[in-house]
Write a protein that holds these residues in place. Sequence first.
Motif, PDB file in Angstrom:
ATOM      1  N   UNK A  13       0.821  -1.213   0.000  1.00 29.70           N
ATOM      2  CA  UNK A  13       0.000   0.000   0.000  1.00 29.70           C
ATOM      3  C   UNK A  13       0.857   1.266   0.000  1.00 29.70           C
ATOM      4  N   UNK A  14       0.436   2.227  -0.778  1.00 25.32           N
ATOM      5  CA  UNK A  14       1.075   3.543  -0.847  1.00 25.32           C
ATOM      6  C   UNK A  14       0.064   4.563  -0.372  1.00 25.32           C
ATOM      7  N   UNK A  15       0.546   5.640   0.203  1.00 26.14           N
ATOM      8  CA  UNK A  15      -0.361   6.695   0.651  1.00 26.14           C
ATOM      9  C   UNK A  15       0.343   8.033   0.502  1.00 26.14           C
ATOM     10  N   UNK A  16      -0.388   9.029   0.036  1.00 23.61           N
ATOM     11  CA  UNK A  16       0.175  10.360  -0.145  1.00 23.61           C
ATOM     12  C   UNK A  16      -0.741  11.200  -1.005  1.00 23.61           C
ATOM     13  N   UNK A  17      -0.140  12.064  -1.802  1.00 28.59           N
ATOM     14  CA  UNK A  17      -0.897  12.937  -2.696  1.00 28.59           C
ATOM     15  C   UNK A  17      -0.268  12.943  -4.066  1.00 28.59           C
ATOM     16  N   UNK A  18      -1.099  13.080  -5.072  1.00 27.64           N
ATOM     17  CA  UNK A  18      -0.640  13.297  -6.439  1.00 27.64           C
ATOM     18  C   UNK A  18      -0.824  14.783  -6.710  1.00 27.64           C
ATOM     19  N   UNK A  35       5.880  36.827 -14.675  1.00 26.38           N
ATOM     20  CA  UNK A  35       4.864  36.586 -15.691  1.00 26.38           C
ATOM     21  C   UNK A  35       4.329  35.173 -15.774  1.00 26.38           C
ATOM     22  N   UNK A  36       4.576  34.370 -14.757  1.00 23.83           N
ATOM     23  CA  UNK A  36       4.103  32.985 -14.768  1.00 23.83           C
ATOM     24  C   UNK A  36       2.973  32.814 -13.751  1.00 23.83           C
ATOM     25  N   UNK A  37       1.941  32.096 -14.178  1.00 26.61           N
ATOM     26  CA  UNK A  37       0.847  31.717 -13.289  1.00 26.61           C
ATOM     27  C   UNK A  37       0.921  30.196 -13.149  1.00 26.61           C
ATOM     28  N   UNK A  38       0.969  29.737 -11.916  1.00 23.57           N
ATOM     29  CA  UNK A  38       1.100  28.317 -11.624  1.00 23.57           C
ATOM     30  C   UNK A  38      -0.161  27.831 -10.913  1.00 23.57           C
ATOM     31  N   UNK A  39      -0.770  26.776 -11.464  1.00 25.30           N
ATOM     32  CA  UNK A  39      -1.956  26.173 -10.857  1.00 25.30           C
ATOM     33  C   UNK A  39      -1.540  24.796 -10.344  1.00 25.30           C
ATOM     34  N   UNK A  40      -1.778  24.539  -9.061  1.00 29.28           N
ATOM     35  CA  UNK A  40      -1.417  23.261  -8.450  1.00 29.28           C
ATOM     36  C   UNK A  40      -2.675  22.624  -7.865  1.00 29.28           C
ATOM     37  N   UNK A  41      -2.970  21.417  -8.334  1.00 31.74           N
ATOM     38  CA  UNK A  41      -4.071  20.633  -7.776  1.00 31.74           C
ATOM     39  C   UNK A  41      -3.475  19.482  -6.986  1.00 31.74           C
ATOM     40  N   UNK A  42      -4.080  19.195  -5.841  1.00 28.86           N
ATOM     41  CA  UNK A  42      -3.617  18.087  -5.008  1.00 28.86           C
ATOM     42  C   UNK A  42      -4.744  17.069  -4.860  1.00 28.86           C
ATOM     43  N   UNK A  43      -4.406  15.820  -5.161  1.00 31.32           N
ATOM     44  CA  UNK A  43      -5.370  14.728  -5.075  1.00 31.32           C
ATOM     45  C   UNK A  43      -4.843  13.699  -4.081  1.00 31.32           C
ATOM     46  N   UNK A  44      -5.513  13.524  -2.938  1.00 32.34           N
ATOM     47  CA  UNK A  44      -5.076  12.496  -1.985  1.00 32.34           C
ATOM     48  C   UNK A  44      -5.128  11.124  -2.645  1.00 32.34           C
ATOM     49  N   UNK A  45      -4.165  10.270  -2.288  1.00 34.83           N
ATOM     50  CA  UNK A  45      -4.079   8.948  -2.912  1.00 34.83           C
ATOM     51  C   UNK A  45      -3.771   7.889  -1.863  1.00 34.83           C
ATOM     52  N   UNK A  46      -4.389   6.740  -2.012  1.00 35.51           N
ATOM     53  CA  UNK A  46      -4.055   5.537  -1.244  1.00 35.51           C
ATOM     54  C   UNK A  46      -4.327   4.355  -2.155  1.00 35.51           C
ATOM     55  N   UNK A  47      -3.357   3.471  -2.299  1.00 36.36           N
ATOM     56  CA  UNK A  47      -3.523   2.308  -3.164  1.00 36.36           C
ATOM     57  C   UNK A  47      -2.191   1.647  -3.424  1.00 36.36           C
ATOM     58  N   UNK A  48      -2.151   0.774  -4.434  1.00 34.88           N
ATOM     59  CA  UNK A  48      -0.897   0.098  -4.767  1.00 34.88           C
ATOM     60  C   UNK A  48      -0.193   0.832  -5.909  1.00 34.88           C
ATOM     61  N   UNK A  49       0.999   0.338  -6.245  1.00 28.33           N
ATOM     62  CA  UNK A  49       1.835   0.992  -7.253  1.00 28.33           C
ATOM     63  C   UNK A  49       1.124   1.070  -8.603  1.00 28.33           C
TER      64      UNK A  49
END
Length: 135
Positions: A32-37, A107-121
């Motif tokens: 099992x892995x856990x974290x964020x993408x 002049x750069x705009x950065x958009x960051x989305x975070x998706x929690x994750x738990x599962x296998x590789x």
Amino acid sequence: MDRELAVTLPGVSRGASETLSLPLAARAPNAPLQGSVLVIIQFDVCEEIRVDKLRDIFGARTADASFKHQAPGYVRYQRPPVEETIEPLLLDSGERLQGDIKYFDYGVVSVVFELPFAGDWDTLVQLSSRWVSRH
């Protein structure tokens, strides 16, 4: 079987592009892995963004430089970006993405989305392949 992470670095070392293979921590394939993408999208929108004016318009906060390890005091933004949190994005799949937008003075705009994750590789590989640009 050890898994490897292939990283392509353009313009590094011997050729125009070189791939480095890095062994990942030894894990069973279905461990099992856990974290964020994190999904990071950056736009080059102009020559300069006047972050001082933008901060006044949005009433947004200033983003501080953050590092995993302690950095020397001289490592900092000359003009810190303006950062705002955006409403969570709910996808058709039911996934909920948290997001931030950062506006940088160059002049750069950065958009960051975070998706929690738990599962296998394998599940992580399938999930991340949905977000990779296909051009």
